[in-house]
Design a protein around this motif. Structure first.
Motif, short mmCIF file in Angstrom:
data_model
loop_
_atom_site.label_atom_id
_atom_site.label_comp_id
_atom_site.label_asym_id
_atom_site.label_seq_id
_atom_site.Cartn_x
_atom_site.Cartn_y
_atom_site.Cartn_z
N UNK A 228 -23.09 13.05 40.70
CA UNK A 228 -23.34 12.88 42.03
C UNK A 228 -22.51 13.63 42.86
N UNK A 229 -21.44 14.09 42.59
CA UNK A 229 -20.58 15.06 43.30
C UNK A 229 -21.27 16.59 43.48
N UNK A 230 -21.68 16.90 42.24
CA UNK A 230 -22.37 18.12 42.28
C UNK A 230 -23.86 18.01 42.96
N UNK A 231 -24.45 16.99 42.78
CA UNK A 231 -25.81 16.90 43.41
C UNK A 231 -25.62 16.84 45.13
N UNK A 232 -24.69 16.31 45.58
CA UNK A 232 -24.34 16.25 47.03
C UNK A 232 -23.91 17.85 47.29
N UNK A 236 -28.62 17.88 47.77
CA UNK A 236 -29.51 16.63 47.21
C UNK A 236 -29.21 15.41 48.02
N UNK A 237 -30.08 14.74 48.67
CA UNK A 237 -30.04 13.57 49.37
C UNK A 237 -30.00 12.50 48.33
N UNK A 238 -29.03 11.84 47.83
CA UNK A 238 -28.85 10.89 46.57
C UNK A 238 -29.78 9.56 47.26
#
Length: 341
Positions: A228-232, A236-238
């Protein structure tokens, strides 16, 4: 690597076609393969054989292809989202939620005399109830995941929510009539042969929409593999991502549960087979890969369930469990071995 994947995809397509044809040839009525082909194109002189092939066997085989692809993709999405190899629509309680929706429609409303089962349990109402039940469980899991960061805890809570849904189904079964109870119990065993005509059209539309949403989410799934940290960090809107993935999973798992019953283990096992076959975590390869492998697995399960040479058909849920359990056990042992190193 790309040419190797294309070769694998080509082999899977041929295997899918072979299983599809073989599934058409099997049944309680022995029909020569030449007449099966003629019946498909309406050229057979035997009207009974034509009816059997076109109205029963062909819809059942198409249903197997759609159901296998749907369950496999939904399982892959859940395993990626929760980063857990044992996540899936059955384990996370999604199928139990869908079963609760159907149980309320079939056992709850029908049992109080609101309407007859025939008039009430139409294709749209059953599908809507199952999808709503699956979405309800997923929304609860999503709400918990916002506050609880530990993936294993979320998985356990999802299983608890599924158990709660199953408990409510048991309560409805206790107060239902004997005829309604028998119909529901038979439904829980799973069947591919009850979807035809208008029902098959509705089923195909629901699964197609779910698969399209899964294809749209391919890039998001690849990003979520890194956490999730990398996605943010990459923008990227989780929230939107999870809503898209969960909507797709609800349509796929809920649609299959509505029309075919709660079919387990395909959603857990097939994604692992796809990873072993393609040797990649790229969802642009895995999504179409699990579609093909899931369809093949479901066709194979349907072939096994018919017990060639006997005039009986095993519950499809029992067959998928016998096929999927060894794969799940292997994955658990493999992960435990790596964890102990």
């Amino acid at each position: 690597m790309k040419s190797k994947n294309l070769l694998i995809f080509g082999g899977l397509v041929l295997l899918l076609l072979a299983f599809f044809v073989f599934d058409l040839l099997l049944g309680s009525v022995s029909i020569p393969w030449v007449d099966v082909v003629k019946s498909l194109f309406g050229q057979s002189d035997n009207e009974i054989w034509t009816t059997i092939v076109r109205d029963f066997r062909l819809p059942k085989s198409v249903t197997a292809v759609l159901a296998g692809a749907a369950l496999s993709v939904s399982g892959l999405q859940m395993q990626t989202t929760f980063r857990n190899p044992l996540a899936g629509p059955y384990v996370l309680g999604i199928s139990a939620g869908a079963s609760l929706g159907v149980a309320i429609m079939v056992l709850g409303i029908a049992s109080v005399g609101a309407s007859s089962l025939t008039g009430l349990a139409t294709s749209f109402s059953l599908a809507g109830a199952a999808i709503a039940g699956a979405m309800l469980v997923l929304l609860v899991v999503l709400a918990v995941s916002v506050r609880v960061k530990d993936i294993m805890t979320i998985l356990i809570l999802g299983m608890m929510f599924g158990s709660g849904a199953s408990a409510l189904v048991s309560v409805l079964q206790f107060f239902s009539s004997e005829s309604m109870l028998k119909a529901f119990v038979i439904w829980t065993m799973g069947s591919l042969s009850s979807v035809a005509g208008m029902q098959l059209q509705v089923f195909a539309i629901i699964i197609s929409v779910g698969l399209v949403l899964s294809i749209i989410s391919i890039r998001m799934l690849n990003v979520m593999l890194l956490g999730d940290a990398y996605a943010k960090g990459v923008g990227l809107n989780l929230t939107i991502t999870r809503v898209l993935i969960f909507s797709s999973t609800s349509l796929l798992a809920g649609g299959v549960t509505a029309f075919c019953g709660p079919i387990g283990f395909i959603g857990i096992a097939v994604p692992h087979v796809a990873r072993m076959v393609f040797r990649t975590a790229n969802h642009s390869v895995l999504i179409p890969g699990v579609m093909l492998l899931g369809s093949i697995a479901m066709l194979f399960a349907d072939i096994v369930s018919q017990l060639p040479g006997f005039e009986v058909t095993l519950p499809i849920n029992s067959v998928t469990a016998l096929l999927g359990i060894p794969i799940v056990v292997y994955v658990v042992i493999k992960n435990q071995r790596f964890a102990g190193v």
